[in-house]
Design a protein around this motif. Structure first.
Motif, PDB file in Angstrom:
ATOM      1  N   TRP A  80       0.739  -1.020   0.027  1.00  0.00           N
ATOM      2  CA  TRP A  80      -0.122  -0.028   0.058  1.00  0.00           C
ATOM      3  C   TRP A  80       1.008   1.208   0.044  1.00  0.00           C
ATOM      4  N   ILE A  81       0.465   2.254  -0.962  1.00  0.00           N
ATOM      5  CA  ILE A  81       1.486   3.266  -0.855  1.00  0.00           C
ATOM      6  C   ILE A  81       0.568   4.535  -1.221  1.00  0.00           C
ATOM      7  N   THR A  82       0.897   5.692  -0.851  1.00  0.00           N
ATOM      8  CA  THR A  82       0.182   6.920  -0.662  1.00  0.00           C
ATOM      9  C   THR A  82       1.142   7.757  -1.570  1.00  0.00           C
ATOM     10  N   LEU A  83       0.567   8.248  -2.723  1.00  0.00           N
ATOM     11  CA  LEU A  83       1.397   9.077  -3.485  1.00  0.00           C
ATOM     12  C   LEU A  83       1.467  10.659  -2.653  1.00  0.00           C
ATOM     13  N   SER A  84       2.599  11.317  -2.931  1.00  0.00           N
ATOM     14  CA  SER A  84       2.742  12.308  -2.246  1.00  0.00           C
ATOM     15  C   SER A  84       3.991  13.070  -2.776  1.00  0.00           C
ATOM     16  N   ASN A  85       4.640  14.098  -2.007  1.00  0.00           N
ATOM     17  CA  ASN A  85       5.848  14.785  -2.427  1.00  0.00           C
ATOM     18  C   ASN A  85       7.042  13.816  -2.399  1.00  0.00           C
ATOM     19  N   ALA A  86       6.877  12.811  -1.449  1.00  0.00           N
ATOM     20  CA  ALA A  86       7.870  11.842  -1.321  1.00  0.00           C
ATOM     21  C   ALA A  86       7.852  10.584  -2.321  1.00  0.00           C
ATOM     22  N   ILE A  87       6.613  10.468  -2.662  1.00  0.00           N
ATOM     23  CA  ILE A  87       6.561   9.422  -3.436  1.00  0.00           C
ATOM     24  C   ILE A  87       5.569   9.817  -4.885  1.00  0.00           C
ATOM     25  N   PRO A  88       6.192  10.620  -5.536  1.00  0.00           N
ATOM     26  CA  PRO A  88       5.661  11.132  -6.923  1.00  0.00           C
ATOM     27  C   PRO A  88       5.791  10.035  -7.959  1.00  0.00           C
ATOM     28  N   PHE A  89       4.672   9.863  -8.650  1.00  0.00           N
ATOM     29  CA  PHE A  89       4.241   8.550  -9.678  1.00  0.00           C
ATOM     30  C   PHE A  89       5.287   8.813 -10.952  1.00  0.00           C
ATOM     31  N   LEU A 231      -2.039  -1.331  -3.873  1.00  0.00           N
ATOM     32  CA  LEU A 231      -2.893  -0.331  -3.836  1.00  0.00           C
ATOM     33  C   LEU A 231      -2.428   0.829  -3.557  1.00  0.00           C
ATOM     34  N   ILE A 232      -2.618   1.872  -4.375  1.00  0.00           N
ATOM     35  CA  ILE A 232      -1.958   3.073  -4.615  1.00  0.00           C
ATOM     36  C   ILE A 232      -3.150   4.293  -4.354  1.00  0.00           C
ATOM     37  N   ASP A 233      -3.108   4.744  -3.124  1.00  0.00           N
ATOM     38  CA  ASP A 233      -4.008   5.760  -2.516  1.00  0.00           C
ATOM     39  C   ASP A 233      -3.754   7.281  -3.009  1.00  0.00           C
ATOM     40  N   GLU A 234      -4.666   8.004  -3.224  1.00  0.00           N
ATOM     41  CA  GLU A 234      -4.518   9.487  -3.332  1.00  0.00           C
ATOM     42  C   GLU A 234      -3.760   9.657  -4.610  1.00  0.00           C
ATOM     43  N   ALA A 235      -4.136   9.061  -5.841  1.00  0.00           N
ATOM     44  CA  ALA A 235      -3.643   9.260  -6.978  1.00  0.00           C
ATOM     45  C   ALA A 235      -3.782  10.567  -7.549  1.00  0.00           C
ATOM     46  N   GLU A 236      -4.652  11.468  -7.021  1.00  0.00           N
ATOM     47  CA  GLU A 236      -5.056  12.660  -7.647  1.00  0.00           C
ATOM     48  C   GLU A 236      -3.742  13.618  -7.472  1.00  0.00           C
ATOM     49  N   PHE A 237      -2.786  13.040  -6.525  1.00  0.00           N
ATOM     50  CA  PHE A 237      -1.441  13.881  -6.276  1.00  0.00           C
ATOM     51  C   PHE A 237      -0.523  14.058  -7.679  1.00  0.00           C
ATOM     52  N   ILE A 238      -1.123  13.343  -8.578  1.00  0.00           N
ATOM     53  CA  ILE A 238      -0.228  13.365  -9.742  1.00  0.00           C
ATOM     54  C   ILE A 238      -0.602  14.774 -10.337  1.00  0.00           C
ATOM     55  N   MET A 239      -1.916  15.450 -10.078  1.00  0.00           N
ATOM     56  CA  MET A 239      -2.027  16.657 -10.655  1.00  0.00           C
ATOM     57  C   MET A 239      -1.477  17.559  -9.878  1.00  0.00           C
ATOM     58  N   ASN A 240      -0.542  17.515  -8.929  1.00  0.00           N
ATOM     59  CA  ASN A 240       0.226  18.588  -8.280  1.00  0.00           C
ATOM     60  C   ASN A 240       1.555  18.660  -8.663  1.00  0.00           C
TER      61      ASN A 240
END
Length: 423
Positions: A80-89, A231-240
């Motif tokens: 399970w990963i949550t996209l963020s500044n630390a984990i940009p896709f 599981l990839i949570d908060e995938a909308e972070f890509i828009m950031n």
């Protein structure tokens, strides 16, 4: 099951660490579909990508947790990963490292555990066949070679590192063996001289990270697990991501995963991306801005009917019946955790409190989502249980619910963009 821990997590707006399936009301069809998908992944050697589309507070992370629980029950390895500044896709080597770092199965919590458990099993089998230590080592080496056959086709160095790890452990070189483990997780800070000892060159990088992920998916199946679930949570972070080029790179990686699953390069795998509607609707920064991916995911027909077999399925808001069912379950848990009869005090105003939540959501133009209701309802249960003599009439409790819901709604509007563990 510790009901107090579950209640505390829910009150704080977080996903409980366990027991979520018991609370997942109104999602029977969705759960049934993912049970079907996981069975197909396990039995038919399939690899599948799904996208969960839900408003803030609709229960996306909660639903991912349910998928995780079902996967563990069926002996899958899960990350399970949550996209963020630390984990940009757009940096897929970083994504791989975090997938490898967060691997879990029902018996342990790391890639090292998974490898060690497998090798121990092979050693036990060898011990049953012979008492000669040299013969045992030979049998284990042969079994490792056989189990890694398919993995080697996707990333030979991945297989070589595992073989090297086993050899180093047998030789007692535990320091270098740990380097081999770290290299498999994607660690790039390993001296060349150490890598040479377990037979590899180079590191996991953006060019080969997808190959390594494919190898990982094949590896976990070949050593006896049902498959891999990511599981990839908060995938909308890509828009950031700051530029269209970076977003395109990220969306192209999603396209690669989607295509490689359909082409059979991934085996026995399920990828689930969870995001808010903006990711699927925003023409400038969302998936529609990258035509190659959008063409694969968009609906070919426009209909109001539910189709959970399409790539993207919507996590709908709850209706009155669902909220009453959730409230009933919460009252049972709260009564058990704090040794009181919540139903005696709350049941007289239960339907009115649900109607109040639904009306408030419609007045503000929002969706009827479970999170605000659950947080408000638990807060009311806590307050009433600790101050029972102060609530003489049912109306007093209903007024308390209205005040709590208003407070929590305002709080969540402020935190909307910053919550990492939203329902």
């Amino acid at each position: 099951m510790d009901y107090e821990d579950i209640i505390t997590a829910l009150k704080n707006g977080n996903v409980p660490s366990n027991g979520v399936r018991e609370l997942c009301m109104g999602r029977d069809k969705e759960i049934e579909e993912f049970e079907r998908i996981l069975k197909k992944v396990e039995e038919d050697d399939k690899a599948i990508v799904k996208f969960v589309n839900g408003e803030f507070g609709a229960g996306k992370s909660f639903f991912l947790k349910v998928i995780e629980e079902i996967a563990f029950e069926n002996d899958f390895v899960v990350s399970w990963i949550t996209l963020s500044n630390a984990i940009p896709f757009n940096k897929f080597d970083v994504v791989y490292k975090n997938i490898a770092k967060t691997l879990r199965c029902k018996t342990g919590t790391s890639l090292e555990h998974i490898i060690e458990r497998w090798i121990t099993h092979l050693k036990m089998n060898a011990f049953d066949q012979t008492t000669d230590p040299q013969q045992q080592n030979m049998l284990v080496k042969e079994a490792i070679l056989n189990d890694l056959k398919d993995t080697r086709e996707h990333a030979n160095s991945f297989a070589v590192a595992i073989e090297g790890y086993n050899q180093l452990m047998n030789e007692g070189d535990y320091k270098t063996a740990k380097y081999a483990q770290a290299w498999l997780r994607g660690d790039s800070n390993i001296p060349f001289t150490e890598k040479k000892k377990f037979g590899v060159k180079g590191d996991v990088n953006k060019e080969n990270a997808l190959d390594f992920l494919e190898a990982l998916s094949i590896f976990v199946k070949s050593i006896g697990y049902s498959g891999l679930v990511v599981l990839i949570d908060e995938a909308e972070f890509i828009m950031n991501l700051h530029t269209q080029k970076l977003r395109d790179i990220a969306y192209n990686y999603i396209r690669d995963i989607y295509d490689n699953c359909n082409l059979g390069k991934f085996h026995n795998s399920l990828f689930v991306f969870a995001a808010t509607p903006e990711l699927f609707d925003n023409q400038k920064k969302g998936i529609p801005s990258y035509e190659a991916l959008d063409d694969r995911l968009k609906d070919v027909i426009d209909t109001e009917f539910t189709d959970m077999r399409k790539p993207i399925f919507d996590l709908k808001g709850f209706d009155k019946k669902d909220l009453i069912e959730i409230a009933g379950k919460l009252m049972i848990m709260h009564s058990e955790a704090y040794k009181w009869n919540a139903g005696d005090r709350i049941n007289p105003i239960l339907e009115d409190s649900v109607n109040l939540h639904i009306n408030n959501a419609s007045l503000t133009g929002g969706k009827v989502t479970p999170r605000t209701f659950v947080r408000s309802f638990i807060s009311v249960l806590d307050t009433v249980q600790q101050n029972q003599s102060s609530f003489k009439k049912p109306e007093d409790i209903l007024n308390l619910f209205e005040n709590k819901e208003s407070e929590i709604t305002n709080e969540e509007e402020l935190l909307d963009d910053f919550d990492d563990e939203d329902w």
